[in-house]
Design a protein around this motif. Structure first.
Motif, PDB file in Angstrom:
ATOM      1  N   ILE A   1       0.860  -1.194   0.000  1.00  0.00           N
ATOM      2  CA  ILE A   1       0.000   0.000   0.000  1.00  0.00           C
ATOM      3  C   ILE A   1       0.892   1.238   0.000  1.00  0.00           C
ATOM      4  CG2 ILE A   1      -1.886   1.214   1.161  1.00  0.00           C
ATOM      5  CD1 ILE A   1      -2.483  -1.391   2.657  1.00  0.00           C
ATOM      6  N   ARG A   2       0.576   2.181  -0.865  1.00  0.00           N
ATOM      7  CA  ARG A   2       1.360   3.412  -0.935  1.00  0.00           C
ATOM      8  C   ARG A   2       0.433   4.617  -0.943  1.00  0.00           C
ATOM      9  NH1 ARG A   2       5.351   5.223  -5.868  1.00  0.00           N
ATOM     10  NH2 ARG A   2       3.339   5.392  -6.907  1.00  0.00           N
ATOM     11  N   THR A   3       0.811   5.619  -0.175  1.00  0.00           N
ATOM     12  CA  THR A   3       0.093   6.884  -0.199  1.00  0.00           C
ATOM     13  C   THR A   3       1.063   7.991  -0.573  1.00  0.00           C
ATOM     14  OG1 THR A   3      -1.394   8.345   1.056  1.00  0.00           O
ATOM     15  CG2 THR A   3       0.503   7.454   2.238  1.00  0.00           C
ATOM     16  N   SER A   4       0.536   9.085  -1.054  1.00  0.00           N
ATOM     17  CA  SER A   4       1.386  10.207  -1.453  1.00  0.00           C
ATOM     18  C   SER A   4       0.862  11.485  -0.826  1.00  0.00           C
ATOM     19  CB  SER A   4       1.409  10.352  -2.974  1.00  0.00           C
ATOM     20  OG  SER A   4       0.112  10.691  -3.453  1.00  0.00           O
ATOM     21  N   HIS A   5       1.728  12.461  -0.745  1.00  0.00           N
ATOM     22  CA  HIS A   5       1.372  13.763  -0.188  1.00  0.00           C
ATOM     23  C   HIS A   5       1.780  14.848  -1.176  1.00  0.00           C
ATOM     24  CE1 HIS A   5       0.522  11.851   3.635  1.00  0.00           C
ATOM     25  NE2 HIS A   5       1.735  11.328   3.655  1.00  0.00           N
ATOM     26  N   GLY A   6       0.832  15.262  -1.979  1.00  0.00           N
ATOM     27  CA  GLY A   6       1.096  16.428  -2.793  1.00  0.00           C
ATOM     28  C   GLY A   6       1.435  16.191  -4.238  1.00  0.00           C
ATOM     29  N   ASP A   7       1.333  14.959  -4.751  1.00  0.00           N
ATOM     30  CA  ASP A   7       1.585  14.793  -6.182  1.00  0.00           C
ATOM     31  C   ASP A   7       0.311  14.425  -6.937  1.00  0.00           C
ATOM     32  OD1 ASP A   7       1.141  12.170  -5.540  1.00  0.00           O
ATOM     33  OD2 ASP A   7       3.093  11.430  -6.208  1.00  0.00           O
ATOM     34  N   GLY A   8      -0.830  14.445  -6.230  1.00  0.00           N
ATOM     35  CA  GLY A   8      -2.110  14.234  -6.887  1.00  0.00           C
ATOM     36  C   GLY A   8      -2.491  12.789  -7.121  1.00  0.00           C
ATOM     37  N   THR A   9      -1.623  11.823  -6.760  1.00  0.00           N
ATOM     38  CA  THR A   9      -1.960  10.427  -6.984  1.00  0.00           C
ATOM     39  C   THR A   9      -2.786   9.873  -5.832  1.00  0.00           C
ATOM     40  OG1 THR A   9       0.116   9.702  -5.968  1.00  0.00           O
ATOM     41  CG2 THR A   9       0.109  10.020  -8.348  1.00  0.00           C
ATOM     42  N   SER A  10      -3.448   8.753  -6.081  1.00  0.00           N
ATOM     43  CA  SER A  10      -4.326   8.144  -5.103  1.00  0.00           C
ATOM     44  C   SER A  10      -3.541   7.245  -4.154  1.00  0.00           C
ATOM     45  CB  SER A  10      -5.383   7.295  -5.812  1.00  0.00           C
ATOM     46  OG  SER A  10      -6.099   8.051  -6.757  1.00  0.00           O
ATOM     47  N   ILE A  11      -4.200   6.844  -3.065  1.00  0.00           N
ATOM     48  CA  ILE A  11      -3.704   5.722  -2.297  1.00  0.00           C
ATOM     49  C   ILE A  11      -3.847   4.497  -3.190  1.00  0.00           C
ATOM     50  CG2 ILE A  11      -4.051   4.265  -0.266  1.00  0.00           C
ATOM     51  CD1 ILE A  11      -5.353   6.639   1.096  1.00  0.00           C
ATOM     52  N   SER A  12      -2.792   3.698  -3.292  1.00  0.00           N
ATOM     53  CA  SER A  12      -2.856   2.503  -4.129  1.00  0.00           C
ATOM     54  C   SER A  12      -2.585   1.271  -3.287  1.00  0.00           C
ATOM     55  CB  SER A  12      -1.845   2.588  -5.279  1.00  0.00           C
ATOM     56  OG  SER A  12      -0.521   2.701  -4.782  1.00  0.00           O
ATOM     57  N   ALA A  13      -3.277   0.189  -3.614  1.00  0.00           N
ATOM     58  CA  ALA A  13      -3.097  -1.088  -2.928  1.00  0.00           C
ATOM     59  C   ALA A  13      -2.912  -2.166  -3.978  1.00  0.00           C
ATOM     60  CB  ALA A  13      -4.305  -1.400  -2.048  1.00  0.00           C
ATOM     61  N   ARG A  14      -2.007  -3.102  -3.698  1.00  0.00           N
ATOM     62  CA  ARG A  14      -1.680  -4.114  -4.703  1.00  0.00           C
ATOM     63  C   ARG A  14      -1.280  -5.412  -4.024  1.00  0.00           C
ATOM     64  NH1 ARG A  14       3.413  -3.575  -8.859  1.00  0.00           N
ATOM     65  NH2 ARG A  14       3.201  -5.603  -9.877  1.00  0.00           N
ATOM     66  N   ILE A  15      -1.797  -6.530  -4.525  1.00  0.00           N
ATOM     67  CA  ILE A  15      -1.457  -7.853  -4.032  1.00  0.00           C
ATOM     68  C   ILE A  15      -0.256  -8.370  -4.824  1.00  0.00           C
ATOM     69  CG2 ILE A  15      -2.264 -10.229  -3.745  1.00  0.00           C
ATOM     70  CD1 ILE A  15      -5.146  -8.991  -3.734  1.00  0.00           C
ATOM     71  N   ILE A  16       0.765  -8.865  -4.117  1.00  0.00           N
ATOM     72  CA  ILE A  16       1.994  -9.313  -4.772  1.00  0.00           C
ATOM     73  C   ILE A  16       2.392 -10.702  -4.292  1.00  0.00           C
ATOM     74  CG2 ILE A  16       4.443  -8.869  -5.133  1.00  0.00           C
ATOM     75  CD1 ILE A  16       3.859  -5.902  -4.668  1.00  0.00           C
ATOM     76  N   PRO A  17       2.430 -11.702  -5.192  1.00  0.00           N
ATOM     77  CA  PRO A  17       2.989 -13.007  -4.827  1.00  0.00           C
ATOM     78  C   PRO A  17       4.519 -12.935  -4.893  1.00  0.00           C
ATOM     79  CG  PRO A  17       1.505 -13.145  -6.725  1.00  0.00           C
ATOM     80  CD  PRO A  17       1.874 -11.726  -6.536  1.00  0.00           C
ATOM     81  N   PHE A  18       5.182 -13.494  -3.880  1.00  0.00           N
ATOM     82  CA  PHE A  18       6.629 -13.403  -3.777  1.00  0.00           C
ATOM     83  C   PHE A  18       7.201 -14.816  -3.786  1.00  0.00           C
ATOM     84  CE2 PHE A  18      10.693 -12.202  -2.011  1.00  0.00           C
ATOM     85  CZ  PHE A  18      10.878 -10.917  -2.482  1.00  0.00           C
ATOM     86  N   ARG A  19       7.917 -15.165  -4.856  1.00  0.00           N
ATOM     87  CA  ARG A  19       8.480 -16.517  -4.988  1.00  0.00           C
ATOM     88  C   ARG A  19       9.662 -16.674  -4.034  1.00  0.00           C
ATOM     89  NH1 ARG A  19      11.894 -19.254  -9.769  1.00  0.00           N
ATOM     90  NH2 ARG A  19      11.472 -21.446  -9.281  1.00  0.00           N
ATOM     91  N   LEU A  20       9.597 -17.660  -3.163  1.00  0.00           N
ATOM     92  CA  LEU A  20      10.566 -17.776  -2.082  1.00  0.00           C
ATOM     93  C   LEU A  20      11.946 -18.205  -2.552  1.00  0.00           C
ATOM     94  CD1 LEU A  20       8.388 -19.388   0.735  1.00  0.00           C
ATOM     95  CD2 LEU A  20       8.878 -16.988   0.315  1.00  0.00           C
TER      96      LEU A  20
END
Length: 327
Positions: A158-177
């Protein structure tokens, strides 16, 4: 972070000795150094706990922007405002219109519902550009396997920004061990990412995002199917080179060298060996190169490429080509 050193077994019928890969995710290099000792986070930590441990629990506000029109004469902007950190006063960016400014605590609090029901735990928190962008990562569930033993863990970024106009974004990521590849392919049948605009209704929409987190269950199932499809596709070295040529744009600098390097990794990598000659092997050969082997200017440049740039784009383009062969 638990995946700094990864131990797993080669997914073959005969049990092989455990392999140890000394690698970390792209986000790990941007984790705040005072965050829970930079080790695995204890169970039950809330998003606020993580932000406080990382020194990221500061607030933000917006104030008017003024421009000089003459000597000792200023006029206030009617379109833009400045976003700044309350603790330091540092400017983070400018916003326009109905953009609602809110704190890091507000941005990530919706994920705590998964901590409370035991289906997730926060593991890292970090920032980019001195706080202009802040991210947190949550581990979801107990992990899963594909193709009879190739292990994965599932993360929510999850990433949020302050002041560049982009949205909070959420993303599911599979991580190969085994190789620490971030195999975050977009799958048509399963939603893996969404966003929440910075608007006056953002707090209401956080409930919508919290419900969307449950999509991780269906994404896991669809990713298992995707791995099986990719593994069923037979790929010769000539086909692999041709597909990489279609994935990497002709205008891309050092394009031929990159194609050769990815192809070389696919042909020689120990982590690809059990699946070499298949679409799943080529997919991991490309991802491994982009995630870990490609030279980058900085840790932030690697992070951007893997999470939001050409590393992410290339692997998705390759998957689409491989699925076309499987059809």
């Amino acid at each position: 972070m638990t995946v700094a050193t990864v131990e797993t077994q080669t997914p073959t019928e005969d049990t092989a000795p455990a392999k140890v890969i000394e690698r970390v995710p792209a986000w790990q290099s941007l984790v705040q150094t005072n965050m829970v000792g930079n080790t695995e986070a204890p169970e039950g930590l809330t998003s606020l706990d993580m932000l406080q441990a990382a020194g990221l629990n500061w607030g933000v506000e917006a104030r008017p922007l003024w421009r000089r029109t003459g000597e000792n004469e200023y006029v206030q902007s009617t379109k833009s405002r400045e976003v700044f950190r309350i603790d330091t006063g540092a400017q983070l960016g400018t916003v326009r219109g109905r953009y609602e400014v809110f704190s890091n605590e507000d941005a990530f609090a919706f994920g705590d519902a998964l901590v409370q029901d035991g289906s997730g735990k926060w593991v890292v928190a970090g920032q980019q550009n001195e706080g202009a962008r802040v991210f947190m990562v949550m581990e979801l569930g107990e992990g899963f396997e594909v193709l009879g033993g190739d292990g994965y863990k599932l993360y929510l970024y999850i990433r949020t920004s302050h002041g560049d106009g982009t949205s909070i974004s959420a993303r599911i990521i599979p991580f190969r061990l085994w190789c620490a590849n971030q195999n975050g392919a977009a799958i048509r049948e399963a939603k893996s990412s969404w966003s929440i605009p910075h608007t006056t209704t953002v707090k209401d929409r956080l409930d919508e995002a919290r419900n969307a987190l449950q999509l991780s269950v269906s994404y896991e199932a669809e990713f298992q199917k995707l791995a099986e499809q990719l593994a069923s596709v037979k790929v010769s070295d000539e086909q692999a080179k041709a597909m990489l040529g279609r994935v990497i744009p002709e205008r891309r600098a050092r394009r031929d060298d990159m194609i050769a390097d990815i192809l070389g990794n696919y042909q020689t990598s120990e982590t690809v060996e059990p699946f070499r000659g298949t679409g799943y092997g080529l997919y991991n050969g490309l991802t491994e190169y982009m995630d870990h082997l490609k030279t980058q200017r900085s840790a932030n440049a690697r992070f951007q490429s893997v999470m939001h740039g050409e590393g992410d784009k290339f692997q998705n383009n390759l998957v689409q080509q491989l699925l076309a062969l499987a059809a």
